[in-house]
Design a protein around this motif. Structure first.
Motif, PDB file in Angstrom:
ATOM      1  N   UNK A 234       0.800  -1.214   0.000  1.00 59.85           N
ATOM      2  CA  UNK A 234       0.000   0.000   0.000  1.00 59.85           C
ATOM      3  C   UNK A 234       0.832   1.262   0.000  1.00 59.85           C
ATOM      4  N   UNK A 235       1.824   1.344   0.861  1.00 63.99           N
ATOM      5  CA  UNK A 235       2.681   2.523   0.901  1.00 63.99           C
ATOM      6  C   UNK A 235       3.650   2.554  -0.276  1.00 63.99           C
ATOM      7  N   UNK A 236       4.281   1.422  -0.547  1.00 73.18           N
ATOM      8  CA  UNK A 236       5.324   1.381  -1.558  1.00 73.18           C
ATOM      9  C   UNK A 236       4.847   1.739  -2.951  1.00 73.18           C
ATOM     10  N   UNK A 237       3.639   1.310  -3.301  1.00 72.92           N
ATOM     11  CA  UNK A 237       3.126   1.580  -4.644  1.00 72.92           C
ATOM     12  C   UNK A 237       2.952   3.071  -4.892  1.00 72.92           C
ATOM     13  N   UNK A 238       2.554   3.811  -3.862  1.00 73.30           N
ATOM     14  CA  UNK A 238       2.433   5.262  -4.005  1.00 73.30           C
ATOM     15  C   UNK A 238       3.810   5.913  -3.988  1.00 73.30           C
ATOM     16  N   UNK A 239       4.724   5.376  -3.172  1.00 74.16           N
ATOM     17  CA  UNK A 239       6.074   5.928  -3.138  1.00 74.16           C
ATOM     18  C   UNK A 239       6.744   5.838  -4.502  1.00 74.16           C
ATOM     19  N   UNK A 240       6.609   4.710  -5.168  1.00 76.32           N
ATOM     20  CA  UNK A 240       7.202   4.536  -6.497  1.00 76.32           C
ATOM     21  C   UNK A 240       6.698   5.623  -7.446  1.00 76.32           C
ATOM     22  N   UNK A 241       5.410   5.872  -7.432  1.00 76.35           N
ATOM     23  CA  UNK A 241       4.837   6.860  -8.343  1.00 76.35           C
ATOM     24  C   UNK A 241       5.294   8.277  -8.011  1.00 76.35           C
ATOM     25  N   UNK A 242       5.342   8.604  -6.722  1.00 81.36           N
ATOM     26  CA  UNK A 242       5.769   9.947  -6.325  1.00 81.36           C
ATOM     27  C   UNK A 242       7.231  10.183  -6.659  1.00 81.36           C
ATOM     28  N   UNK A 243       8.066   9.150  -6.508  1.00 84.37           N
ATOM     29  CA  UNK A 243       9.474   9.297  -6.853  1.00 84.37           C
ATOM     30  C   UNK A 243       9.625   9.532  -8.352  1.00 84.37           C
ATOM     31  N   UNK A 244       8.934   8.751  -9.139  1.00 85.91           N
ATOM     32  CA  UNK A 244       9.017   8.922 -10.604  1.00 85.91           C
ATOM     33  C   UNK A 244       8.504  10.299 -11.022  1.00 85.91           C
ATOM     34  N   UNK A 245       7.376  10.725 -10.446  1.00 92.56           N
ATOM     35  CA  UNK A 245       6.817  12.033 -10.789  1.00 92.56           C
ATOM     36  C   UNK A 245       7.782  13.163 -10.463  1.00 92.56           C
ATOM     37  N   UNK A 246       8.541  13.002  -9.373  1.00 86.31           N
ATOM     38  CA  UNK A 246       9.438  14.056  -8.927  1.00 86.31           C
ATOM     39  C   UNK A 246      10.825  13.998  -9.530  1.00 86.31           C
ATOM     40  N   UNK A 247      11.031  13.131 -10.497  1.00 89.11           N
ATOM     41  CA  UNK A 247      12.333  13.048 -11.149  1.00 89.11           C
ATOM     42  C   UNK A 247      13.347  12.217 -10.403  1.00 89.11           C
ATOM     43  N   UNK A 248      12.890  11.458  -9.393  1.00 91.84           N
ATOM     44  CA  UNK A 248      13.798  10.569  -8.684  1.00 91.84           C
ATOM     45  C   UNK A 248      13.914   9.222  -9.370  1.00 91.84           C
ATOM     46  N   UNK A 249      14.738   8.369  -8.789  1.00 93.63           N
ATOM     47  CA  UNK A 249      14.976   7.037  -9.346  1.00 93.63           C
ATOM     48  C   UNK A 249      14.538   6.016  -8.308  1.00 93.63           C
TER      49      UNK A 249
END
Length: 440
Positions: A234-249
């Motif tokens: 639940x947490x990780x799936x949103x973290x992945x998307x937020x990192x990608x959206x913010x230009x992270x890896x």
């Protein structure tokens, strides 16, 4: 058996029509019982299906700063598991503390606890002090239950001394046909989502936003490598998307090849299957040799050590997280699903100038920003399965034993999945297959 008000909500009647209909005296809700808090003493498998009940309870009374929401759908969080296993402490202690405060808080101290910290639904009544919301509004519910008269709340809602997690540290949660919540918890329901999709987001998506994006969290910047434990949860799936959206890896850690495939479909190119590192030894990542293997796998995948480690697993992973963060890096933690008693080698923290940030939930502004991203289709719901209210115990059990992906939804008054979309064009622009990612 439905009531005229429930039928009207399901039919999409106007707010004026909802106000003309009587409130039911009772509602169906998912509860745990105070007199059963010792039922798992000495038991190894604390099966939540044995402690959770679906029963008729009185409709809660409405305080002036609250709204009554007809719940169309809710969702399961790990705090539902904690509640139903009475660990680390029975949640009735929280309710007793509220009761001693008196006033409207006294309502919460009951011999049963209505669970659930996520929900979407329709406002059917508003308290006399509520200004910004009206009957008929489609809403999702943020988890932070704050005291607006506490000065610290106005600095950050999560800093208030009496801030609570709704449905966990308060009664009248979202796994019910109706719930009462403070007006300061409400967010507009994203029009492109179904009821169950909308209900699956607030707690986990808001928590991940605060941990990674907010200036109160790790302050992720473009190019940051972010290690994400449990990346299809639940947490990780949103973290992945937020990192990608913010230009992270994002570097996602999962526990099986099947979960690795889902993560790649989500757009996470660097995926590490921990089972390949553990080779059947579940304690491998609790020892230096396992940390070094994982560190090598991360560098092989992206060429660098993590700037940020997204930590919520707790006892089983925390020592590895402190080791794996790069010099000057950050471990941001919001929970400890495998245990709270963390042990780690402090040399890796102080000698390499690393940081540990505690993060809890999300304040209303952070929830609002997260909800905006969801409404734009920039962050997708991580819903993988939907159960009926009568089967909430089974839904919670699937989370308890880690059989799930992403988030698990529970229907309230919604008669079936797939209802609640009010902007089909926006949904089509995102693409229906994207909403089905975790369900496929």
């Amino acid at each position: 058996m439905t009531t005229p008000l429930a039928d009207a909500v399901i039919a999409g009647r106007s707010g004026e029509e909802l106000l003309d209909l009587p409130l039911p005296s009772h509602m169906k809700a998912v509860t745990i019982h105070k007199d059963q808090t010792g039922m798992f003493d000495g038991v190894t498998d604390k099966d939540v299906r044995k402690s959770m009940h679906v029963e008729e309870v009185p409709l809660p009374e409405l305080a002036p700063d609250e709204v009554l929401v007809a719940v169309m759908a809710g969702a399961i969080n790990f705090n539902t598991v904690w509640s139903a296993t009475f660990e680390p402490v029975p949640t009735f202690r929280f309710l007793e503390h509220m009761g001693r405060r008196g006033g409207w808080d006294a309502r919460h101290d009951l011999p049963y606890h209505i669970l659930g910290s996520d929900a979407s639904g329709v406002v059917v009544r508003t308290g006399s002090a509520v200004r910004r919301w009206n009957a008929g509004d489609h809403v999702v519910i943020g988890t932070a239950y704050v005291d607006e008269q506490d000065p610290a709340t106005h600095r950050d809602g999560m800093l208030g001394e009496d801030q609570r997690a709704w449905g966990f540290e308060t009664n009248f949660g979202g796994l019910a046909e109706y719930t009462v919540v403070r007006a300061s918890q409400l967010l507009p329901k994203p029009a492109l989502l179904t009821w169950e999709e909308a209900a699956s987001n607030p707690l986990c998506a808001g928590t991940a936003y605060r941990m990674l994006v907010s200036d109160r969290g790790a302050r992720m910047k473009q190019g940051d490598v972010v290690l994400i434990w449990g990346a299809t949860g639940g947490l990780g799936a949103y973290a992945v998307q937020l990192v990608r959206n913010g230009g992270g890896i994002p570097v996602g850690v999962v526990s099986s090849p099947e979960k690795a495939e889902v993560l790649r479909k989500l757009g996470c190119e660097a995926v590490i299957d921990r089972s390949a590192i553990e080779q059947g030894d579940r304690t491998m990542l609790q020892r230096p040799e396992g940390w070094k293997k994982l560190g090598k796998a991360i560098r092989d995948a992206v060429g660098e050590d993590p700037h940020i480690v997204f930590e919520h697993v707790g006892k089983a992973t925390f020592a590895a997280s402190v080791f794996l963060a790069r010099r000057g890096g950050t471990v941001v933690t919001c929970g400890s699903s495998t245990g709270y008693d963390h042990q780690y080698d402090n040399r890796y923290l102080w000698m390499k100038l690393k940081n540990i940030i505690g993060s809890h939930g999300a304040n209303l502004d952070e929830q609002w920003e997260t909800n905006r991203l969801i409404g734009m289709g920039k962050v997708l719901p991580a819903l993988s399965a939907t159960y009926s209210l009568d089967d909430a115990g089974e839904a919670t059990r699937s989370v308890q034993v880690n059989e799930h992906l992403g988030k698990v939804g529970v229907l309230g008054l919604a008669p079936r999945p797939g209802l609640g979309v009010t902007d089909a064009q926006a949904r089509a622009r995102v693409g229906e297959e994207r909403f089905q990612l975790f369900r496929s």
